[in-house]
Structures are given as C-alpha cells and as structure tokens.
Enzyme design. Structure first.
Site, PDB file in Angstrom:
ATOM      1  N   SER A 119       4.889  -0.655  -4.122  1.00  0.00           N
ATOM      2  CA  SER A 119       3.684  -0.934  -4.363  1.00  0.00           C
ATOM      3  C   SER A 119       3.075   0.677  -4.917  1.00  0.00           C
ATOM      4  O   SER A 119       2.002   0.539  -5.543  1.00  0.00           O
ATOM      5  CB  SER A 119       2.885  -0.806  -3.386  1.00  0.00           C
ATOM      6  OG  SER A 119       3.334   0.001  -2.143  1.00  0.00           O
ATOM      7  N   LYS A 138      -3.439  -1.814  -5.414  1.00  0.00           N
ATOM      8  CA  LYS A 138      -4.362  -1.465  -5.006  1.00  0.00           C
ATOM      9  C   LYS A 138      -5.657  -2.297  -6.113  1.00  0.00           C
ATOM     10  O   LYS A 138      -7.211  -1.973  -5.566  1.00  0.00           O
ATOM     11  CB  LYS A 138      -5.087  -0.473  -3.987  1.00  0.00           C
ATOM     12  CG  LYS A 138      -4.346  -0.856  -2.721  1.00  0.00           C
ATOM     13  CD  LYS A 138      -4.661   0.096  -1.461  1.00  0.00           C
ATOM     14  CE  LYS A 138      -4.070   0.093  -0.199  1.00  0.00           C
ATOM     15  NZ  LYS A 138      -3.375   0.622  -0.136  1.00  0.00           N
TER      16      LYS A 138
HETATM   17  C1  PLP Z   1      -1.973   1.014   0.922  1.00  0.00           C
HETATM   18  C2  PLP Z   1      -0.736   0.816   0.132  1.00  0.00           C
HETATM   19  C3  PLP Z   1       0.077   0.009   1.165  1.00  0.00           C
HETATM   20  C4  PLP Z   1      -0.676  -1.064   1.757  1.00  0.00           C
HETATM   21  O1  PLP Z   1      -1.092  -1.489   1.666  1.00  0.00           O
HETATM   22  P1  PLP Z   1      -2.004  -2.434   2.751  1.00  0.00           P
HETATM   23  O2  PLP Z   1      -2.642  -4.173   1.573  1.00  0.00           O
HETATM   24  O3  PLP Z   1      -3.253  -1.288   3.058  1.00  0.00           O
HETATM   25  O4  PLP Z   1      -1.483  -3.136   3.842  1.00  0.00           O
HETATM   26  C5  PLP Z   1       1.609   0.011   0.353  1.00  0.00           C
HETATM   27  N1  PLP Z   1       1.758   0.768  -0.540  1.00  0.00           N
HETATM   28  C6  PLP Z   1       0.918   1.432  -1.275  1.00  0.00           C
HETATM   29  C7  PLP Z   1       1.641   2.091  -1.913  1.00  0.00           C
HETATM   30  C8  PLP Z   1      -0.736   1.429  -1.019  1.00  0.00           C
HETATM   31  O5  PLP Z   1      -1.213   2.346  -1.894  1.00  0.00           O
END
Ligand code: PLP
Length: 322
Positions: free
Chosen positions: A303, A53
């Site tokens: 992510s 993010k």
């Molecule tokens: C926010 C987040 C997601 C989901 O992402 P979105 O863009 O909100 O759908 C997935 N994995 C992690 C680690 C996140 O922080």
C-alpha cells in the site's frame, strides 16, 4: 442506499483516469516459493506520493465545487493521507492545511510541505491532531476532511481493487492493510460486485489493533497506538469503513511489528521493492496464514513505500526467523 457502492467506484475511475495510470501488479516466483501461494503484489508504493491514498484525495478534490476548492481543505493524518490531500490540492489549486502528530515521519512531513501544503505538527497522536484540525476548520472556514468517514475517499481508493480484479478475475483472496479501514471497506464493495468468491482479508498491527478490535466487537473502539507502521495507527475505529467491512470482510488478522519488519525485508529481497511497514503488513499476514492459503491465488496490497528512517535502517539488519 449505501454511501459507497460499486457505481461510486466506477465513477471514481472515470475521474482518476486522466490523472493516475493503472499501477503495476506482478508475481515473483521466489516470493511464491517462500509463501506457498501464487502471490500477486499490487504496487501502490509507486504512486506519485508513494501510497494508494492519492486515489481518494484526487477523487475528492475532483468532485468539489470551485467555491469549495477556493476555500480549501484541512485534515489530520499520520502522513500518507496528508500527502494525498496535499497532492490533490496542488493539482486543483486549493489551499491545504495538514495537522500531523508531533512525532510524524519526517519524510512524510517534508513531502507534504514540498507539495505546497501548510503542515502543522500538533498532538502526541492522531486524536490530538484531529482536535487541532477541527479547531482550524471552524476558525478558517475550511472543509474538514475525515480520513475515515469521507465516502469519496473510499470510492477513490476502491479503484485499486477494480484494477486488481480486472487483472486477475479468479483471485481466491485479497489481503488489505487497515488503519482507518477505507481500503478494506472499498475492497469489500468491489469484490462483492466483481468477484463474490474472492475473500477480502484485513490485517492490522497487534501493536495498534483499534480497527481490528472494533470489527470483532461490532462497534467503534479506541486502542493505544504502539506500532511503528504509522499507516496502521489510527487509534480508533471509524463508523463508515467499519460498517462496510462488517458487510463482507472474510477475516481480520493481527500481525506483530517484528513480522511486518520481516515482510519488509522479504519485499526488498524477493520483489525488489521498498515498502513502509503498513505496505508490508499484507505479506506478513499471508506468511502467518501460509497453511490456510497454500496453493491459492492471493493479491497482497503493497500500500505504500514511505519508509521512515528506522525502517530504512532495519532493511539491512540480519533476518530473524519468523
Ligand atoms: C493509510 C494507509 C494504510 C491503511 O489504509 P486505511 O484506508 O486507512 O485503512 C495502509 N498502508 C498505507 C501505506 C497507508 O498509508
């Protein structure tokens, strides 16, 4: 014109280039053997705030005027969007207020405070935190940043998918974990432009299925949040990412929290990397789709790596059969 296009993602890459290096993407033979696919793990868990993010937060702040930055921003988040805005606000010297649900992951709260943000714990869930953030935005004249409806955030996080498809242009599929849907929406935009043959597959926890159910229904719905993977727990669909996902997502799967836990352990043992629950959801989906994706080249987005204390403890638990 659509609010987020490939040109916006290209612009975001230029604004992020001096601030964030390309993240690594590796393939691990033992993980390939375990999944039956040729897996590329995109390591967004090694970003400076431990999640993808930060790409969105930095791009948003980079595009604000000096006057807007001087007033500052406020947002609501279960943690990683909060850290992203805290990091970006510190980089651009902007005041930053974060409202997080009362039960937020203490590691994420600590990290956001260490970055200099004002963190308020409010509400039982993201909806409760949102109400308080809206009240603060109005009373203190701060810019309210929606974690889902902000095009700059989607364009910024889209740079991860540029990196993936430039590194491996002949991917058969990318699997993207979903909370608000910004990541998956961006993946759809980038894949359509760079690799139309690459299927974008979204995944959410069956214990927090709001984005999944919204996508299937074709309209934004609310659902309870019972997952322990806080990045996936948004409780509702968001209009802008849902619209972009509807324009090109190939599939949207649900996985159980147990399957996410097993995938976290597999990433630790086979890819020597720490994933929080949300960061392991893509691998859980790949395992669930093993038959369908056998022999294909698949990128999974790890992510984030901000595991909560229970998740860290569970890494040492004996593996349960999937
Ligand atoms: C926010 C987040 C997601 C989901 O992402 P979105 O863009 O909100 O759908 C997935 N994995 C992690 C680690 C996140 O922080």
């Amino acid at each position: 014109m659509e609010a987020v296009t490939i040109n916006h993602v290209m612009q975001a890459r230029r604004s992020l280039a001096p601030r964030l290096p390309v993240t690594p993407m590796w393939s691990y033979p033992a993980l390939n053997a375990e999944t039956g696919a040729s897996v590329q793990v995109k390591h967004e868990n090694v970003q400076p705030v431990g999640a993808f993010k930060v790409r969105g937060g930095l791009h948003l702040l980079a595009g604000m005027t000096d006057a807007e930055r001087a007033r500052g921003v406020v947002t609501y988040s279960t943690g990683n969007h909060a850290q992203s805005l805290a990091y970006a606000s510190a980089a651009f010297d902007a005041p930053c207020v974060l409202v997080m649900p009362a039960g937020a992951n203490p590691a994420k709260v600590r990290a956001a405070r260490a970055l200099g943000a004002e963190v308020l714990l409010h509400g039982a869930d993201l909806a409760g935190a949102q109400q308080e953030a809206e009240r603060i935005a109005a009373s203190r004249e701060l810019r309210l940043v929606s974690p889902g409806e902000t095009p700059e955030l989607i364009a910024g996080v889209g740079t991860a998918y540029l990196e993936i498809l430039e590194a491996v242009p002949d991917l058969d599929a990318m699997i993207v974990p979903v909370g608000s849907g910004t990541g998956a929406a961006a993946a759809v935009v980038v894949a359509r432009a760079l690799a139309p043959g690459c299927r974008v597959i979204a995944v959410q926890s069956s214990a927090s299925p709001a984005a999944h159910d919204s996508w299937r229904a074709g309209r934004c719905l609310r659902r309870p949040d019972r997952t322990s993977a806080e990045g996936l727990a948004t409780g509702r669909g968001f209009e802008l990412p849902q619209r972009l996902m509807r324009s090109g997502l190939a599939d949207f799967r649900l996985v159980s929290d147990e399957a996410i836990g097993a995938a976290q352990r597999l990433l630790a043992s086979h890819a020597h990397t720490l994933a929080e629950g949300a960061g392991a959801a893509a691998l859980a989906a790949l395992l669930a789709m093993r038959a369908e994706l056998a022999g294909q080249t698949v990128a999974i987005v790890c992510s984030g790596g901000n595991a909560n204390p229970a998740e860290l403890a569970a890494l040492g638990a004996p593996a349960t059969p999937a």
